[in-house]
Every structure is written in C-alpha cells, then in structure tokens.
Scaffold this motif. Structure first.
Motif, mmCIF file in Angstrom:
data_model
loop_
_atom_site.group_PDB
_atom_site.id
_atom_site.type_symbol
_atom_site.label_atom_id
_atom_site.label_comp_id
_atom_site.label_asym_id
_atom_site.label_seq_id
_atom_site.Cartn_x
_atom_site.Cartn_y
_atom_site.Cartn_z
ATOM 1 N N GLU A 83 -2.012 13.948 18.633
ATOM 2 C CA GLU A 83 -2.589 13.294 17.251
ATOM 3 C C GLU A 83 -3.935 13.640 16.717
ATOM 4 O OE1 GLU A 83 -1.932 9.137 16.784
ATOM 5 O OE2 GLU A 83 -3.721 8.850 15.735
ATOM 6 N N LEU A 84 -4.447 14.199 15.615
ATOM 7 C CA LEU A 84 -5.593 14.290 15.167
ATOM 8 C C LEU A 84 -5.935 13.568 14.040
ATOM 9 C CD1 LEU A 84 -4.813 18.220 15.316
ATOM 10 C CD2 LEU A 84 -6.243 17.106 16.960
ATOM 11 N N GLY A 101 2.017 15.608 15.601
ATOM 12 C CA GLY A 101 2.907 16.630 15.881
ATOM 13 C C GLY A 101 4.268 16.579 15.303
ATOM 14 N N SER A 102 4.900 17.634 14.810
ATOM 15 C CA SER A 102 6.098 17.652 14.154
ATOM 16 C C SER A 102 7.318 17.326 14.881
ATOM 17 C CB SER A 102 6.413 19.017 13.684
ATOM 18 O OG SER A 102 5.284 19.153 12.552
ATOM 19 N N GLY A 103 6.909 17.378 16.241
ATOM 20 C CA GLY A 103 8.218 17.026 17.258
ATOM 21 C C GLY A 103 8.355 15.575 17.490
ATOM 22 N N GLY A 104 7.657 14.725 17.011
ATOM 23 C CA GLY A 104 8.228 13.360 16.764
ATOM 24 C C GLY A 104 8.015 12.602 18.111
ATOM 25 N N ARG A 105 7.297 13.282 19.080
ATOM 26 C CA ARG A 105 6.859 12.666 20.409
ATOM 27 C C ARG A 105 5.536 12.265 20.596
ATOM 28 N NH1 ARG A 105 8.774 16.642 24.492
ATOM 29 N NH2 ARG A 105 7.402 18.106 23.239
ATOM 30 N N TRP A 106 5.164 11.033 20.415
ATOM 31 C CA TRP A 106 3.830 10.446 20.464
ATOM 32 C C TRP A 106 3.741 9.776 21.942
ATOM 33 C CZ3 TRP A 106 0.719 6.701 21.926
ATOM 34 C CH2 TRP A 106 -0.479 6.834 21.722
ATOM 35 N N SER A 127 0.876 -1.311 -0.069
ATOM 36 C CA SER A 127 0.001 0.048 0.086
ATOM 37 C C SER A 127 0.964 1.237 0.098
ATOM 38 C CB SER A 127 -0.882 -0.076 1.237
ATOM 39 O OG SER A 127 -1.879 1.080 0.969
ATOM 40 N N ALA A 128 0.464 2.397 0.429
ATOM 41 C CA ALA A 128 1.145 3.560 0.388
ATOM 42 C C ALA A 128 0.578 4.394 1.760
ATOM 43 C CB ALA A 128 1.157 4.448 -0.974
ATOM 44 N N ARG A 129 1.575 5.221 2.259
ATOM 45 C CA ARG A 129 1.541 6.219 3.321
ATOM 46 C C ARG A 129 2.331 7.407 2.607
ATOM 47 N NH1 ARG A 129 1.929 5.758 9.883
ATOM 48 N NH2 ARG A 129 3.595 6.853 10.372
ATOM 49 N N LEU A 130 1.589 8.688 2.531
ATOM 50 C CA LEU A 130 1.955 9.797 2.059
ATOM 51 C C LEU A 130 1.774 10.709 3.296
ATOM 52 C CD1 LEU A 130 0.408 10.399 -1.220
ATOM 53 C CD2 LEU A 130 2.356 9.013 -0.614
ATOM 54 N N LEU A 131 2.887 11.849 3.506
ATOM 55 C CA LEU A 131 2.825 12.753 4.301
ATOM 56 C C LEU A 131 3.706 13.940 3.922
ATOM 57 C CD1 LEU A 131 5.584 11.488 7.178
ATOM 58 C CD2 LEU A 131 5.185 10.581 4.984
ATOM 59 N N THR A 132 3.144 15.039 4.776
ATOM 60 C CA THR A 132 3.684 16.326 4.569
ATOM 61 C C THR A 132 4.886 16.672 5.181
ATOM 62 O OG1 THR A 132 2.276 17.517 5.910
ATOM 63 C CG2 THR A 132 1.510 17.037 3.612
ATOM 64 N N ARG A 133 5.306 15.826 6.221
ATOM 65 C CA ARG A 133 6.309 16.168 7.294
ATOM 66 C C ARG A 133 7.596 16.645 6.569
ATOM 67 N NH1 ARG A 133 7.965 11.356 10.507
ATOM 68 N NH2 ARG A 133 8.793 10.472 8.717
ATOM 69 N N GLY A 134 8.066 17.950 7.000
ATOM 70 C CA GLY A 134 9.297 18.504 6.334
ATOM 71 C C GLY A 134 9.046 19.465 5.076
ATOM 72 N N LEU A 135 7.844 19.220 4.738
ATOM 73 C CA LEU A 135 7.241 19.925 3.461
ATOM 74 C C LEU A 135 6.234 21.130 3.808
ATOM 75 C CD1 LEU A 135 7.029 16.997 1.026
ATOM 76 C CD2 LEU A 135 8.861 18.527 1.178
ATOM 77 N N ALA A 136 5.368 20.683 4.498
ATOM 78 C CA ALA A 136 4.226 21.490 5.068
ATOM 79 C C ALA A 136 3.657 21.177 6.300
ATOM 80 C CB ALA A 136 2.935 21.726 3.944
ATOM 81 N N GLU A 137 3.523 22.074 7.081
ATOM 82 C CA GLU A 137 3.236 21.752 8.506
ATOM 83 C C GLU A 137 2.400 23.080 9.204
ATOM 84 O OE1 GLU A 137 6.727 21.025 11.085
ATOM 85 O OE2 GLU A 137 7.077 19.068 9.828
ATOM 86 N N PRO A 153 0.686 17.154 34.342
ATOM 87 C CA PRO A 153 2.179 17.883 34.081
ATOM 88 C C PRO A 153 2.097 18.166 32.476
ATOM 89 C CG PRO A 153 2.083 15.665 34.605
ATOM 90 C CD PRO A 153 0.724 15.776 35.140
ATOM 91 N N ARG A 154 1.308 17.425 31.798
ATOM 92 C CA ARG A 154 1.296 17.753 30.445
ATOM 93 C C ARG A 154 0.552 18.421 29.875
ATOM 94 N NH1 ARG A 154 2.003 10.788 29.941
ATOM 95 N NH2 ARG A 154 4.191 10.999 30.127
ATOM 96 N N PRO A 155 0.945 19.616 28.962
ATOM 97 C CA PRO A 155 0.049 20.616 28.470
ATOM 98 C C PRO A 155 -0.757 20.001 27.340
ATOM 99 C CG PRO A 155 2.311 21.225 27.876
ATOM 100 C CD PRO A 155 2.433 19.830 28.970
ATOM 101 N N TRP A 156 -1.770 20.976 27.155
ATOM 102 C CA TRP A 156 -2.445 20.914 25.821
ATOM 103 C C TRP A 156 -1.368 20.657 24.555
ATOM 104 C CZ3 TRP A 156 -7.274 20.257 23.268
ATOM 105 C CH2 TRP A 156 -7.337 20.807 22.283
ATOM 106 N N PRO A 157 -1.243 19.689 23.865
ATOM 107 C CA PRO A 157 -0.213 19.782 22.685
ATOM 108 C C PRO A 157 -0.681 20.478 21.321
ATOM 109 C CG PRO A 157 -1.588 17.704 22.638
ATOM 110 C CD PRO A 157 -2.210 18.523 23.770
ATOM 111 N N PHE A 158 -1.907 20.945 21.359
ATOM 112 C CA PHE A 158 -2.315 21.303 19.910
ATOM 113 C C PHE A 158 -2.170 22.895 19.850
ATOM 114 C CE2 PHE A 158 -4.851 17.584 20.746
ATOM 115 C CZ PHE A 158 -4.267 16.635 19.973
ATOM 116 N N ASP A 159 -0.997 23.430 20.171
ATOM 117 C CA ASP A 159 -0.433 24.741 19.963
ATOM 118 C C ASP A 159 0.768 24.697 19.233
ATOM 119 O OD1 ASP A 159 -2.481 26.023 21.229
ATOM 120 O OD2 ASP A 159 -1.584 26.113 23.102
ATOM 121 N N LYS A 160 0.958 23.735 18.733
ATOM 122 C CA LYS A 160 2.279 23.455 17.644
ATOM 123 C C LYS A 160 1.968 22.889 16.389
ATOM 124 C CE LYS A 160 4.951 22.603 22.264
ATOM 125 N NZ LYS A 160 5.535 21.781 23.084
#
Length: 273
Positions: free
Chosen positions: A155-156, A145-150, A109-119, A228-235
């Motif tokens: 994740e949305l 998230g572009s930070g790479g820490r899941w 199959s295929a998995r496409l992503l915009t990482r490093g191209l558009a965020e 201790p972990r903030p809302w992640p969706f400001d990045k």
C-alpha cells in the motif's frame, strides 16, 4: 489509509520531526523522460467519469476499516461531483437509513477508485488538491496492490490529512516484509493545507518510492527485500480517493464542521516510455 478485510487499529510510525518546505520552492514537473499516460482534469460537470472511476461501496453494510463512521455513496448520492473544473468529495451528517446496504452510519461520503479501469507499475503520480479540515475528517490519496491481498501486495499512501491536525500532511508505506499493519512514513508541515491547493506527488521506481508536496520531498522509502515475503512494489496498483469520517485516526467528529469537502483539481500519471 490502511485497507483490510477485517478492522484493525492503525499505527503510523512517522518521522519524529516535521519537514518544512524551502522558501520559494517551485513545483517541478515530472522527471525528465517521463510522459503523461493517464489523467483526469475534471473538466466535465456531473458525476465522476465512469470510464476512469468507480464508487466503492463494498463494506457499507458491515462497516468500513479502522472503525470509520461513514457510509460511502454511489453516483446517485452525489457525494462525489465534478463542477467548475474540480472534483468535490463531500462528507455530510446524514443517515441513509433507506439504503439497502446501510450499516447504521450517521455520515455519508465517497470513495473512488480506478481498480479494473486503470492500474500502474512505477511512475510519477501527482494529485492537486485542497484538504477539507473539520474535526473528524480523514481524507486520503493512495494506492493498493491489484492482487487484493493486504499487506502482501503493498500500500502506498501518497497523502493523508487529519482535521484534528490541520497544518500537517503525511505519507505512508505498508508492506508485509517491512512493516505490515504498521505504516512507515514521513510528515510535512503545511499551514495552508485547508485553504490552498497543493501538488501531492509520488515517484515510484524499482529502487524505491519518494513522496513530496509541491516538489519538496518529505519521505523516501528504499527498496527492501526481507524475509520470506518479497518487495511488493513490482506489480500493478490502482488509485483511490476518499474522505473518511472518524475512525482510529480521524478521531472525534465535530458535526458542526460538516459538510466538509475534499477538492481535487487534477490527477496525473506519468511513466517512462
């Protein structure tokens, strides 16, 4: 479509009842004051535009997350092709045993992503698509998230669909603060998900994230700052399009249903100036 450095089981806490769209509802455009900042209309035949999309093949050798069964191909493998104004991501029953990164998979199959191209951080996202169906198919339109820490970066999941439940689509949010590996989301009944194109939409703001199909909202996730972990969706987050086979949610695979194709008519991102 949870994404992890190791394979975990997936648990989705979905709405107890399916939302049903209002009769005669019309797909609205983006919110007032938003403008188009990025798009792919898939109007040039050939491989996906390399300036917009890259192929993710990183875990072919070790195996993909959630016990999925597919091998994700490169542009040369033609599992993702633009033709006739649409992107077609096709899963096939084949064994790419000559590939140097083959991990024993019997499906491609295929998995496409915009990482490093558009965020992006915030915006109105719309993907017009038709689901593949076929028992064992698991397509997803989602963001990480572009930070790479899941799951710390969040994740949305704008849209997921299971071939085992062809008349149902769902959206999910993953955060370390709110739910970690357990998704929190909502589902919508969509009887023609496999035979008609629909607009799968997400409106992401500093206050929360709303998910809709053709303008009908089926889930809203309000901002949550907990522990201790903030809302992640400001990045920034990047976009992914993929068609998985089998796995913890995809389930048993009907080989006779393959090849199966996820068709995408356009991807559009709007933001406030």
């Amino acid at each position: 479509m949870t994404d992890r450095s190791t394979v975990w089981a997936v648990t989705l806490l979905l709405a107890s009842t399916l939302a049903a769209p209002a009769a005669g509802a019309q797909p609205p455009g983006p919110p007032a004051g938003y403008r188009l900042v990025w798009a792919d209309e898939f109007d040039t035949d050939g491989p996906p535009d390399a300036a917009r999309w890259s192929h993710d093949t990183a875990h072919n050798k070790t195996g993909w997350h959630n016990h999925e069964l597919q091998y994700y191909g490169s542009p040369a493998d033609r599992n993702a092709v633009v033709s006739g104004g649409r992107l077609r991501i096709t899963a096939r029953r084949e064994t790419p045993s000559t590939a140097p990164d083959w991990g024993g998979q019997r499906y491609t199959s295929a998995r496409l992503l915009t990482r490093g191209l558009a965020e992006w951080t915030y915006g109105f996202f719309e993907v017009r698509a038709k689901m593949p169906c076929g028992l064992g198919t698991w397509p997803a339109i989602w963001m990480l998230g572009s930070g790479g820490r899941w799951p710390d970066d969040g994740e949305l999941d704008i849209l997921e669909h299971l071939g085992s439940q062809p008349d149902r689509v769902f959206s999910t949010v993953h955060t370390a603060a709110g739910s970690g590996g357990h998704g929190v989301g909502g589902a919508q009944r969509l009887p023609d998900a496999c035979t008609a194109f629909h607009d799968y939409q997400m409106h992401w703001t500093p206050e929360g994230v709303a998910f809709a199909v053709d303008g009908f909202q089926h889930f809203h996730y309000a901002r949550l700052d907990a522990g201790p972990r903030p809302w992640p969706f400001d990045k920034p987050q990047f976009l992914l399009l993929n068609l998985a086979i089998g796995g913890d949610l995809g389930g048993p695979v009907d080989d006779s249903a393959l090849p199966a194709t996820l068709e995408i008519d356009h991807v559009r991102v709007y933001q406030k100036p």
